[in-house]
Design an enzyme around this catalytic site. Structure first.
Site, PDB file in Angstrom:
ATOM      1  N   HIS A 232      -6.244  -5.634   0.776  1.00 14.98           N
ATOM      2  CA  HIS A 232      -6.389  -4.871  -0.088  1.00 14.98           C
ATOM      3  C   HIS A 232      -4.442  -4.542  -0.673  1.00 14.98           C
ATOM      4  O   HIS A 232      -4.554  -4.115  -1.867  1.00 14.98           O
ATOM      5  CB  HIS A 232      -6.316  -3.563   1.279  1.00 14.98           C
ATOM      6  CG  HIS A 232      -6.151  -1.983   0.638  1.00 14.98           C
ATOM      7  ND1 HIS A 232      -7.557  -1.575  -0.241  1.00 14.98           N
ATOM      8  CD2 HIS A 232      -4.896  -1.116   0.839  1.00 14.98           C
ATOM      9  CE1 HIS A 232      -7.383  -0.059  -0.539  1.00 14.98           C
ATOM     10  NE2 HIS A 232      -5.538  -0.057   0.071  1.00 14.98           N
TER      11      HIS A 232
ATOM     12  N   HIS B 144      -4.702   3.006  -7.149  1.00 12.46           N
ATOM     13  CA  HIS B 144      -6.143   2.350  -6.405  1.00 12.46           C
ATOM     14  C   HIS B 144      -7.623   1.997  -7.491  1.00 12.46           C
ATOM     15  O   HIS B 144      -8.136   1.461  -6.376  1.00 12.46           O
ATOM     16  CB  HIS B 144      -5.889   3.415  -4.952  1.00 12.46           C
ATOM     17  CG  HIS B 144      -5.597   2.804  -3.835  1.00 12.46           C
ATOM     18  ND1 HIS B 144      -4.366   3.092  -4.350  1.00 12.46           N
ATOM     19  CD2 HIS B 144      -6.278   2.708  -3.168  1.00 12.46           C
ATOM     20  CE1 HIS B 144      -4.069   2.794  -2.481  1.00 12.46           C
ATOM     21  NE2 HIS B 144      -4.900   1.916  -2.146  1.00 12.46           N
TER      22      HIS B 144
ATOM     23  N   HIS C 146      -7.224  -1.239  -8.078  1.00 11.10           N
ATOM     24  CA  HIS C 146      -7.540  -2.043  -7.236  1.00 11.10           C
ATOM     25  C   HIS C 146      -9.139  -2.163  -7.024  1.00 11.10           C
ATOM     26  O   HIS C 146      -9.654  -3.227  -6.511  1.00 11.10           O
ATOM     27  CB  HIS C 146      -6.959  -1.243  -5.455  1.00 11.10           C
ATOM     28  CG  HIS C 146      -7.499  -2.174  -4.653  1.00 11.10           C
ATOM     29  ND1 HIS C 146      -8.887  -1.328  -3.965  1.00 11.10           N
ATOM     30  CD2 HIS C 146      -7.383  -3.196  -3.890  1.00 11.10           C
ATOM     31  CE1 HIS C 146      -9.058  -1.863  -2.712  1.00 11.10           C
ATOM     32  NE2 HIS C 146      -8.113  -2.631  -2.463  1.00 11.10           N
TER      33      HIS C 146
ATOM     34  N   ASP D 280       0.395  -1.269  -0.192  1.00 12.48           N
ATOM     35  CA  ASP D 280      -0.374  -0.217  -0.084  1.00 12.48           C
ATOM     36  C   ASP D 280       1.037   1.211   0.194  1.00 12.48           C
ATOM     37  O   ASP D 280       0.830   1.650  -0.533  1.00 12.48           O
ATOM     38  CB  ASP D 280      -0.799  -0.060   1.284  1.00 12.48           C
ATOM     39  CG  ASP D 280      -2.170   0.759   1.509  1.00 12.48           C
ATOM     40  OD1 ASP D 280      -2.690   0.965  -0.317  1.00 12.48           O
ATOM     41  OD2 ASP D 280      -2.373   1.547   1.633  1.00 12.48           O
TER      42      ASP D 280
HETATM   43 ZN    ZN Z   1      -4.744   2.212   0.153  1.00 15.93          ZN
END
Ligand code: ZN
Length: 376
Positions: A283, A266, A269, A183
């Site tokens: 995540h 993101h 994602h 991340d």
């Molecule tokens: Zn994130």
């Protein structure tokens, strides 16, 4: 992540820097926690994950008793939903609390943020895993009682204090620590893209220099520390490298993303959440693949890809779709993921050039092939 807004017109031309009031990183903080919390209140209401509630009540509780202060420790009921928030609001009120503290994983911390917000009290956040940069942000993700995503609660401010206790974070399963590195690894590339595009950050204002600068420092800190840190965390111990990596993955990444902005990684994602076979993937693991895909979209220099892949491999993050657990590539599912990543309310629009769902799909296939090529 999509962002609701109450800002219109010219207000969106302003830049912003938003961050927790205080960030503390170090070891053995739990035993002295009342001293850290003292500036915010003297009667603390703790919402704790089940695994740590007893330890928090004894170690943390002693620290309050020794200082003549009050604390109540409550076990989190597994879901960050309105029912759980309301339950904690009632209990916090009954205890006469003047500060809310969350100790645990993301849902526990978000419940603490939401409880404090509705009760108009300061909130202290104490994560027990370093898997994302969410602790420092001003967002809480609210689910239904059954655990389906319900809505984002956009809070007027960031937590008053975030405490990263390296001893606790290093003792958590290493996979969480690696996910946090993933991340954090993306933050710089997304903030850079968003800034170039003059896009909006997570406060729905323009990306600021501090946001981009901090995300750059986040990247450099991960390059220098994440690999030795990972070896220490695998042994469940904390070192200087662990401490510096945690400062990067929890603080710099959170503030860097919120002030600098998100972009393709993101958004990809978020599109990937529509692929059923990878629902249980962390995540930060999905975001890592989103980053490789963003680098393909940007046609990034080989040297940059080499650097990113080196970290991904060394900390054991997934490099390819098969690493993510995709054993059968269903083109329809991935075209849908690509389509979703380009949704109007997502952050693909923060890329400095136009990107179509076809571009994303082709970049996903290419990123996977590039990942495979690095395996040998
Ligand atoms: Zn994130």
């Amino acid at each position: 992540m999509s962002n609701e807004t109450t800002l219109t017109g010219n207000t969106k031309l302003a830049k912003s820097i938003t961050s927790p009031k205080k960030f503390i990183v170090g070891k053995g903080i739990l035993a002295n926690i009342s001293e850290y919390i003292a500036p915010f209140g003297s009667n603390a209401y703790f919402i704790c994950d089940e695994f740590i509630v007893e330890r928090a009540a004894s170690e943390g509780g002693d620290s309050f008793r020794d200082n003549g202060k009050k604390a109540t420790f409550e076990k989190f009921n597994y879901e960050c939903c309105q029912t759980e928030i309301d339950r904690n609001r009632k209990l916090a009120r009954k205890a006469g609390a003047d500060v809310i503290v969350g100790i645990g994983g993301g849902k526990t911390l978000d419940t603490a943020k939401a409880t404090a917000y509705y009760e108009k009290l300061p909130v202290v956040i104490y994560p027990t895993i370093a898997s994302t940069d969410a602790p420092c942000t001003s967002i809480a993700v609210i689910y239904t009682d059954e655990g389906q995503f319900d809505h984002y609660l956009f809070l007027p401010g960031n937590p008053d204090m975030v405490i990263a206790d390296t001893e606790i974070l290093a003792a958590a399963p290493a996979r969480f620590f690696a996910a946090g590195v993933g991340d954090g690894l993306t933050t710089y590339f997304e903030a850079r893209a968003c800034h170039r595009a003059n896009g909006l950050n997570l406060a729905n204002l323009k990306s600021s220099m501090v946001g981009v600068g901090l995300s750059r420092l986040c990247y450099e800190t991960i390059l220098n520390n994440a690999i030795p840190a990972m070896r220490a965390v695998e042994k469940k111990i904390s070192t200087t490298a662990v401490e510096e990596t945690i400062e990067a993955t929890i603080y710099m990444s959170g503030v860097g993303a919120e002030s600098g902005g998100l972009a393709a990684a993101h958004a990809i994602h978020n599109g990937m959440t529509a692929v059923p076979s990878i629902h249980r993937v962390q995540h930060g693991e999905k975001v890592t693949f989103g980053l490789l895909t963003q680098l393909v979209l940007e046609n990034a220099p080989q040297e940059e890809i080499n650097q990113v892949v080196h970290i991904i491999k060394a900390v054991g993050l997934p490099l390819t779709l098969s690493d993510l657990g995709v054993d059968h590539f269903d083109e329809k599912e991935w075209r849908r993921a690509a389509q979703l990543s380009c949704a109007d309310n997502d952050t693909m629009g923060n890329m400095p050039f136009e990107i179509t769902p076809d571009d994303v799909f082709n970049a996903i296939v290419t990123a996977d092939a590039i990942g495979e090529s690095y395996k040998n």
